[in-house]
Scaffold this motif. Structure first.
Motif, mmCIF file in Angstrom:
data_model
loop_
_atom_site.group_PDB
_atom_site.id
_atom_site.type_symbol
_atom_site.label_atom_id
_atom_site.label_comp_id
_atom_site.label_asym_id
_atom_site.label_seq_id
_atom_site.Cartn_x
_atom_site.Cartn_y
_atom_site.Cartn_z
ATOM 1 N N PRO A 1 41.881 32.330 -28.568
ATOM 2 C CA PRO A 1 40.714 32.591 -27.713
ATOM 3 C C PRO A 1 41.124 33.290 -26.426
ATOM 4 O O PRO A 1 42.229 33.077 -25.908
ATOM 5 C CB PRO A 1 40.174 31.184 -27.427
ATOM 6 N N GLU A 2 40.238 34.112 -25.922
ATOM 7 C CA GLU A 2 40.529 34.877 -24.717
ATOM 8 C C GLU A 2 40.623 33.988 -23.479
ATOM 9 O O GLU A 2 39.799 33.100 -23.276
ATOM 10 C CB GLU A 2 39.424 35.918 -24.489
ATOM 11 N N GLU B 1 37.215 40.756 -27.712
ATOM 12 C CA GLU B 1 38.567 41.236 -27.978
ATOM 13 C C GLU B 1 38.772 41.299 -29.481
ATOM 14 O O GLU B 1 38.133 40.586 -30.246
ATOM 15 C CB GLU B 1 39.588 40.304 -27.329
ATOM 16 N N GLY B 2 39.686 42.180 -29.910
ATOM 17 C CA GLY B 2 40.037 42.276 -31.321
ATOM 18 C C GLY B 2 39.015 43.019 -32.146
ATOM 19 O O GLY B 2 38.018 43.539 -31.638
ATOM 20 N N CYS B 3 39.265 43.064 -33.450
ATOM 21 C CA CYS B 3 38.393 43.808 -34.360
ATOM 22 C C CYS B 3 38.536 43.263 -35.776
ATOM 23 O O CYS B 3 39.641 42.962 -36.230
ATOM 24 C CB CYS B 3 38.755 45.292 -34.342
ATOM 25 N N TYR C 1 38.358 39.523 -34.314
ATOM 26 C CA TYR C 1 37.287 39.693 -33.337
ATOM 27 C C TYR C 1 36.965 38.359 -32.684
ATOM 28 O O TYR C 1 36.693 37.363 -33.367
ATOM 29 C CB TYR C 1 36.041 40.247 -34.032
ATOM 30 N N ARG C 2 36.995 38.334 -31.349
ATOM 31 C CA ARG C 2 36.654 37.124 -30.593
ATOM 32 C C ARG C 2 35.688 37.492 -29.481
ATOM 33 O O ARG C 2 36.058 38.185 -28.528
ATOM 34 C CB ARG C 2 37.889 36.476 -29.968
ATOM 35 N N SER C 3 34.449 37.052 -29.617
ATOM 36 C CA SER C 3 33.452 37.280 -28.573
ATOM 37 C C SER C 3 33.702 36.338 -27.405
ATOM 38 O O SER C 3 33.949 35.146 -27.605
ATOM 39 C CB SER C 3 32.040 37.038 -29.109
ATOM 40 N N ARG C 4 33.615 36.869 -26.206
ATOM 41 C CA ARG C 4 33.701 35.985 -25.040
ATOM 42 C C ARG C 4 32.418 35.169 -24.933
ATOM 43 O O ARG C 4 31.327 35.676 -25.243
ATOM 44 C CB ARG C 4 33.887 36.823 -23.774
ATOM 45 N N ARG D 1 28.996 43.827 -32.813
ATOM 46 C CA ARG D 1 29.325 42.580 -33.510
ATOM 47 C C ARG D 1 29.370 41.387 -32.558
ATOM 48 O O ARG D 1 29.731 40.275 -32.968
ATOM 49 C CB ARG D 1 30.682 42.702 -34.219
ATOM 50 N N TYR D 2 28.999 41.604 -31.307
ATOM 51 C CA TYR D 2 29.108 40.537 -30.313
ATOM 52 C C TYR D 2 28.367 39.278 -30.775
ATOM 53 O O TYR D 2 27.184 39.316 -31.105
ATOM 54 C CB TYR D 2 28.543 40.994 -28.966
#
Length: 439
Positions: free
Chosen positions: A132-133, A153-155, A171-174, A203-204
């Motif tokens: 996680p960010e 972050e990421g994809c 992919y990690r949404s904040r 994709r958020y």
């Protein structure tokens, strides 16, 4: 102990945000941020490693810092970012001037790394790129009137030609509360243009519950005192009717979309693991233009991808003429090691370059027509300074994103402060850019 630390950030806006966060961590640890490398105890080179030209730029910067180190202007060199993540072993072997290297999962460790190298250590730290960010402060390096807001972050797209997932992780949404809080801080500090970025902003939130939450986030951002909200990196297959409706209804959201499509040929798109097809794109663009009057689309196209024969390339040229996109970056395919596309059959690089040059010619005519159509219009311009060579002010309209789309030059009778919005009548063009007079 307090040390003097400077930063060099290369590559995309997302990388710039990472660098701003590292600067804040370094400042909060008690170190002094230097405006240039000269006189620094530690210089941090935050690298990009996406394509060959980015790698060459990163290496050139490290070598330049190495020269300063030999001259005694710099004591230690730390390398961070995507090239560090991708080529950690090669960097330490081929660039002996480097004193430490941090992967993309270790931005939060920058202050500790500064202490380590100044005590003769050689940190080589690579934590998980899927974690996680971390949420922490930033030192803004953009002009005071605009800032980037990184929302993920990421994809997870895994395009066959792209190394990003292996460098930045899944992919990690904040969390939305954190994003909104940061945006409010930017707004309160006087930022007038908020540029929403991620590798794929459409994709958020999907990693939370499988649902898209970009529209929800945009509604919250529009409640703040931003004058402009600009959207970067929307994947076409994730643009929903709800998102289009929000973009159309909210005046602060600019009719400017950075929408990378890479190609239009179905065979090429399938080979590259891109979702959607040509028919989908031909259906999408008219819908966007109808909902968003004056829409300007920025995209990127790649020539010479595996599966692109002469017929597919001509199809791409015809597609570009048909959809009439105003901002297009054209790149010859450069196979990246470790990607599926690297092993696929393709044309020679020289042929990919030739095709890229031809496509640029097509785009140049489209841009000329677009600039011609703007003559006589009055546009709102965000002034960014005065050009002593042209003796004109310069700035950007909604149709120009910073650093990639050029400027609008204009005359004004009085003084115009940078960061001020003014109305300009477009009267002419100059070297492919619009010119006008403040009204």
């Amino acid at each position: 102990m307090n040390y003097n630390v400077s930063f060099i950030s290369l590559g995309c806006a997302k990388n710039q945000v990472n660098c701003e966060q590292m600067m804040a961590r370094t400042r909060d640890a008690g170190h002094t941020l230097m405006p240039t490398p000269y006189g620094s105890d530690v210089v941090v080179v935050n690298t990009c490693g996406f394509i060959d030209s980015a790698k060459e730029e990163a290496i050139a910067n490290v070598l330049e810092m190495g020269k300063l180190k030999l001259e005694g202007q710099v004591k230690k060199i730390l390398v961070t970012g995507c090239m560090a993540q991708r080529y950690k072993d090669e960097i330490m072997e081929a660039l002996p001037e480097v004193d430490g290297i941090l992967g993309t999962g270790n931005y939060a460790d920058i202050a500790r790394a500064v202490d380590e190298v100044m005590h003769q250590g050689k940190p080589t730290w690579f934590s998980s790129i899927h974690a996680p960010e971390d949420e922490y402060d930033r030192v803004l390096t953009t002009p005071s009137w605009y800032a980037y807001l990184r929302i993920a972050e990421g994809c997870d797209n895994h395009c066959a030609f792209c190394v990003i997932p292996s460098l930045r992780g899944k992919y990690r949404s904040r969390p939305m509360d954190n994003v909104v809080a940061e945006a409010q801080k930017l707004s309160d500090s006087g930022v007038k243009e908020c540029i929403v970025v991620a590798q794929d902003i459409t994709r958020y939130g999907m990693d939370w519950d499988g649902k898209r939450h970009l529209a929800d986030l945009l509604k919250e951002l529009c409640k703040m005192d931003f004058h402009w909200i600009r959207l970067h990196y929307l994947y076409p297959d994730e643009i929903t009717p709800e998102l289009i409706e929000v973009m159309a209804q909210e005046e602060k959201i600019l009719p400017y979309l950075d929408l990378p499509i890479q190609h239009c040929n179905d065979t090429v798109l399938t080979a590259m693991n891109r979702r959607g097809n040509k028919a989908y794109l031909l259906d999408l663009f008219p819908k966007l233009k109808e909902a968003l009057p004056g829409l300007v689309v920025r995209t990127s196209l790649i020539t010479g991808l595996p599966g692109e024969d002469e017929e597919a390339f001509e199809e791409l040229c015809d597609f570009l003429r048909e959809v009439n996109l105003q901002r297009v970056g054209v790149f010859p395919f450069s196979p990246q090691e470790g990607t599926p596309a690297e092993k696929m059959e393709r044309v020679e690089f020289e042929e990919a370059v030739r095709r890229a040059d031809l496509l640029v010619d097509v785009q140049s005519r489209i841009m000329d027509d677009y600039n011609e159509s703007a003559l006589g219009e009055e546009r709102e311009i965000l002034c960014e300074g005065f050009d002593s060579q042209t003796q004109m002010y310069f700035g950007r309209s909604y149709a120009e994103s910073p650093d990639i789309d050029g400027r609008v030059h204009f005359e004004a009778e009085g003084e115009v402060e940078p960061g001020t919005f003014v109305m300009v009548q477009i009267t002419d063009t100059m070297d492919g850019e619009l010119t006008g007079k403040m009204v």
